[in-house]
Write a protein that holds these residues in place. Structure first.
Motif, PDB file in Angstrom:
ATOM      1  N   ILE A  46       0.791  -1.240  -0.065  1.00  0.00           N
ATOM      2  CA  ILE A  46      -0.040  -0.086  -0.099  1.00  0.00           C
ATOM      3  C   ILE A  46       0.846   1.195  -0.009  1.00  0.00           C
ATOM      4  O   ILE A  46       1.942   1.369   0.740  1.00  0.00           O
ATOM      5  N   ASN A  58      -0.353   8.374  -8.960  1.00  0.00           N
ATOM      6  CA  ASN A  58      -1.429   7.860  -9.172  1.00  0.00           C
ATOM      7  C   ASN A  58      -1.813   6.933 -10.541  1.00  0.00           C
ATOM      8  O   ASN A  58      -2.411   6.229 -10.480  1.00  0.00           O
ATOM      9  N   ILE A  63      -0.276  -0.314  -7.606  1.00  0.00           N
ATOM     10  CA  ILE A  63      -0.496  -0.778  -6.094  1.00  0.00           C
ATOM     11  C   ILE A  63      -1.823   0.015  -5.569  1.00  0.00           C
ATOM     12  O   ILE A  63      -2.092   1.068  -6.063  1.00  0.00           O
ATOM     13  N   ASP A  64      -2.136  -0.575  -4.447  1.00  0.00           N
ATOM     14  CA  ASP A  64      -3.268   0.127  -3.622  1.00  0.00           C
ATOM     15  C   ASP A  64      -2.674   1.626  -3.142  1.00  0.00           C
ATOM     16  O   ASP A  64      -1.552   1.671  -2.847  1.00  0.00           O
ATOM     17  N   LEU A  65      -3.282   2.635  -3.492  1.00  0.00           N
ATOM     18  CA  LEU A  65      -2.620   4.088  -3.301  1.00  0.00           C
ATOM     19  C   LEU A  65      -3.626   4.905  -2.517  1.00  0.00           C
ATOM     20  O   LEU A  65      -4.740   4.896  -2.872  1.00  0.00           O
ATOM     21  N   LEU A  66      -3.008   5.673  -1.786  1.00  0.00           N
ATOM     22  CA  LEU A  66      -3.778   6.871  -0.903  1.00  0.00           C
ATOM     23  C   LEU A  66      -3.209   8.201  -1.155  1.00  0.00           C
ATOM     24  O   LEU A  66      -2.029   8.128  -1.149  1.00  0.00           O
ATOM     25  N   GLN A  67      -4.110   9.220  -1.662  1.00  0.00           N
ATOM     26  CA  GLN A  67      -3.382  10.359  -1.713  1.00  0.00           C
ATOM     27  C   GLN A  67      -3.533  11.236  -0.560  1.00  0.00           C
ATOM     28  O   GLN A  67      -4.653  11.582  -0.235  1.00  0.00           O
ATOM     29  N   SER A  68      -2.362  11.550   0.285  1.00  0.00           N
ATOM     30  CA  SER A  68      -2.754  12.166   1.476  1.00  0.00           C
ATOM     31  C   SER A  68      -2.675  13.622   1.292  1.00  0.00           C
ATOM     32  O   SER A  68      -2.107  14.087   0.362  1.00  0.00           O
ATOM     33  N   ALA A  76      -0.470   9.235   7.671  1.00  0.00           N
ATOM     34  CA  ALA A  76      -1.543   8.276   7.001  1.00  0.00           C
ATOM     35  C   ALA A  76      -0.807   6.845   6.917  1.00  0.00           C
ATOM     36  O   ALA A  76      -1.474   6.091   6.983  1.00  0.00           O
TER      37      ALA A  76
END
Lengths: 247, 356, 70
Positions: A46, A58, A63-68, A76
């Motif tokens: 992640i 992005n 892969i699984d991604l989070l934009q902080s 995060a």
């Protein structure tokens, strides 16, 4: 011609990137993707992205991604790791994100020994906003907010992240560069060691990578790579600054 | 089980009972007991407690935890709640469930660390950037701290939105008898949208970012946002009516102030004055249905709240549909029952100036 | 064989500088993004892969079999 070593684009890269010509981000992403593929952990990884050019990851990294929010990637990421400790959790940040607006989060992620890996791409400028001075801009370097060159009397000395973080006893910490092929391979080995340290549950790890920003350095791609090799590594020495466990 | 608990502790225990297993926060009066309580309680139930370096890290750790499907919460007050606003906007944009507690204090800037109702605007009006809304619950007792905290976690998941508990220093610090319900188990893996590593459904990984970029066509995003908030506005209004059927004047008050107003209604009725009260339980959506129900018959609304200039009174005026609206912002002290009755007399005599 | 994914190329020139065989050069072909794409002289190429290593834009792959240019 004799059989050669075949090279494929790693499967964790799923689309072309949209960085400027000669930008180092695309290369660092490919190294991360290669390591993820080689460790066969693409379904167990992640990523948390910073704000700035890092956002563009992005559409490239599969892969699984989070934009902080800006500067908060490591906070995060630390929370994600605490909730899903079996996953490899990495941040992908620039120097403005990790060393300026997010320096508190970077320091306390290291200080709490959060078991994540911060990948910090240091190109010495705020790229996305058009090349302003960042905490890692070298003395004398011209940017749009230091048009006569960074003056240490006004803006202080460039921030050396490895020095700042060393005292927190990271599991693994290294600074690499991508200005030529041998250094690119070395940088990849640093990323791999950092991920291995995390997967072994050893604690906080961080890899800083010196990278060019030809657009905002107002140089050709080649000139910018040469600048790293001749100038930038003088101020930011390369190597491993912390090696925990069996590294 | 009925027990005596301090408001902040009861709220913290309610989070545990709701299945919350992640808390990240920073000390600030008068919410600190939530942090203290969870620092020992969360590890007991296998949860994660982090005392962060700042409120910024606190809200962003909650963002990360929420993205994994865990029930996550942070709490703060006044200035600390201000620092969380950017994170709340991001959580809204990613449509993640999370609960944020603001145990309000009084005043601008440092203000006063004791009780107050100074954060109505930043809680109710989408205090961060971009124009989001959050459900906002305003408990007025220790029991409601428990009930609405548990409800907040459920609603956060139902709408995939941050939910704010707008408590205050008085509700947080007072001890009352409280009934705690049975605890719930929460399965963070029950959602398809969480970060847990890419799979066959998401071969390129989930892109947990502003949904504006990934999940909607260019022209579909704005209607999606409007529909989302319209649904909450229509379905989630909650309020309590006290003697409103025949009321001539209706007090509008929430939280600690509503407890004084309840007494004022009783005292006025004893003197033959037809006073009633509408107590918003949700501040967003503001219970406009309650006002629309009464503003044909009532002569005036009096908004009572504990801040310097009046904040909620603007929403009362917005939904009063022409009925005169008066304000009694009680400043840094709790509203005084005698003063409420005196103002009611002024309104009836026509000598009180309208708020707008 | 060096295989060039022309639509990804941004003409940065890293591969050209890195190639010790002088097998790579800028062609006159402009891709959809407006960049002059690199081309390879397969006769000079020894398949060392250094161009793959330095390329930031996932333009280059190295294969053993003969591949006709697209």
């Amino acid at each position: 011609m004799a059989a050669v070593k075949e090279r494929e684009i790693p499967r964790s890269i799923y689309a072309a990137n949209s960085f400027c010509p000669g930008c180092g981000h695309g290369l660092v992403l490919r190294l991360i993707a290669e390591v993820i593929d080689e460790m066969d952990i693409d379904r167990d990884t992640i990523g948390v992205l910073a704000v700035g050019c890092s956002c563009l990851t992005n559409r490239t990294l599969a892969i699984d991604l989070l934009q902080s929010p800006h500067g908060r990637a490591s906070a995060a990421a630390a929370a994600i790791k605490r909730c899903r400790p079996e996953k490899l959790v990495l941040t992908y940040q620039g120097d403005g994100d990790a060393a300026s607006i997010g320096i508190a989060e970077t320091i306390y992620t290291a200080q709490r020994k959060e078991k994540i890996t911060q990948i910090i791409v240091n190109n010495g400028v705020y790229g996305m906003t058009g090349g302003q001075m960042s905490p890692t801009t070298l003395v004398g370097q011209k940017t749009t907010t230091s048009v006569k060159g960074r003056d240490p009397e006004v803006s202080g000395m460039p921030l050396n992240l490895m020095e700042v973080l060393k005292s927190f006893e990271p599991a693994y910490m290294a600074r690499g560069s991508i200005h030529d092929a041998p250094h690119i391979m070395k940088a990849k080995s640093y990323i791999k060691k950092a991920f291995a340290a995390q997967m072994a549950g050893e604690g906080y790890s961080c890899v800083e990578i010196l990278s060019p920003c030809p657009t905002n350095w107002h140089m050709t791609p080649e000139e910018s790579m040469r600048r790293i090799g001749e100038e930038v590594i003088q101020y930011y020495p390369l190597g491993e600054f912390a090696k925990g466990g069996d590294q | 089980m009925r027990t005596l608990m301090k408001g902040n502790n009861a709220l913290a225990e309610a989070a545990i009972l709701a299945g919350c297993r992640f808390f990240a926060g920073y000390p600030i009066t008068p919410q600190t007991e939530i942090l203290e309580y969870l620092s020992t309680r969360l590890p007991e139930v296998g949860g994660q407690f982090v005392q962060t370096e700042s409120e910024l890290a606190g809200i962003n750790m909650v963002l990360g935890a929420a993205a994994t499907g865990f029930r996550a919460m942070t709490s703060s007050s006044g200035p600390g709640f201000s620092l969380k606003q950017e994170g709340i906007s991001y959580i809204s944009s990613m449509e993640l469930p999370a609960v944020i507690v603001d145990v309000m204090r009084y005043g601008i800037g440092l203000g006063n660390i004791t009780l107050g109702q100074g954060d109505y605007f930043q809680a109710v009006k989408g205090g961060g950037h971009g124009g989001y809304k959050t459900l906002v619950y305003a408990p007025s007792s220790v029991q409601e701290n428990v009930d609405y905290t548990i409800l907040a976690f459920d609603k956060a998941e139902e709408y995939r939105t941050p939910v704010i508990i707008l408590s205050d220093g008085a509700i947080g610090q007072m001890a009352e008898s409280v009934k705690l319900p049975e605890g719930k188990e929460h399965d963070p893996n029950k959602f398809e949208w969480t970060l847990k590593g890419k799979d066959d459904t998401y071969p390129n990984g989930r892109k947990m970012t502003d949904r504006i970029y990934y999940d909607f066509k260019y022209t579909e995003y704005d209607p999606h946002i409007r529909d989302r908030y319209s649904a909450m506005e229509e379905n989630e209004q909650m309020w309590e009516e006290v003697e409103t059927e025949d009321a001539e004047i209706i007090l509008v008050a929430y939280g600690i102030t509503s407890r004084v107003c309840r007494g004022a209604v009783k005292a006025a009725r004893a003197n033959g004055v037809k006073l009633g009260m509408i107590r918003p339980i949700t501040l967003w959506p503001f219970p406009k249905k309650a006002l629309h129900k009464t503003n044909k018959t009532v002569k005036a609304y009096l908004a009572v709240e504990m801040n310097a200039c009046g904040q909620m009174v603007e929403d009362v005026a917005l939904y009063a549909q022409g009925t005169p609206v008066y304000a009694y912002p009680s400043g840094r002290v709790i509203a005084d029952q005698e003063e409420i009755l005196r103002i009611v007399d002024e309104i009836r005599a026509g000598t009180r100036k309208e708020a707008f | 064989m060096v295989v060039i994914k022309k639509e990804n190329c941004k003409s940065c020139g890293y591969c050209i500088r890195a190639c010790k065989q002088g097998a790579l050069s800028v062609s006159s072909e402009i891709n959809g993004k407006g960049y002059a794409v690199v081309e390879v002289d397969q006769d000079k190429c020894i398949g060392c892969g250094i161009c793959y290593t330095v390329c930031p834009d996932y333009v280059i792959t190295i294969k053993n079999e003969e591949v006709q240019p697209a």
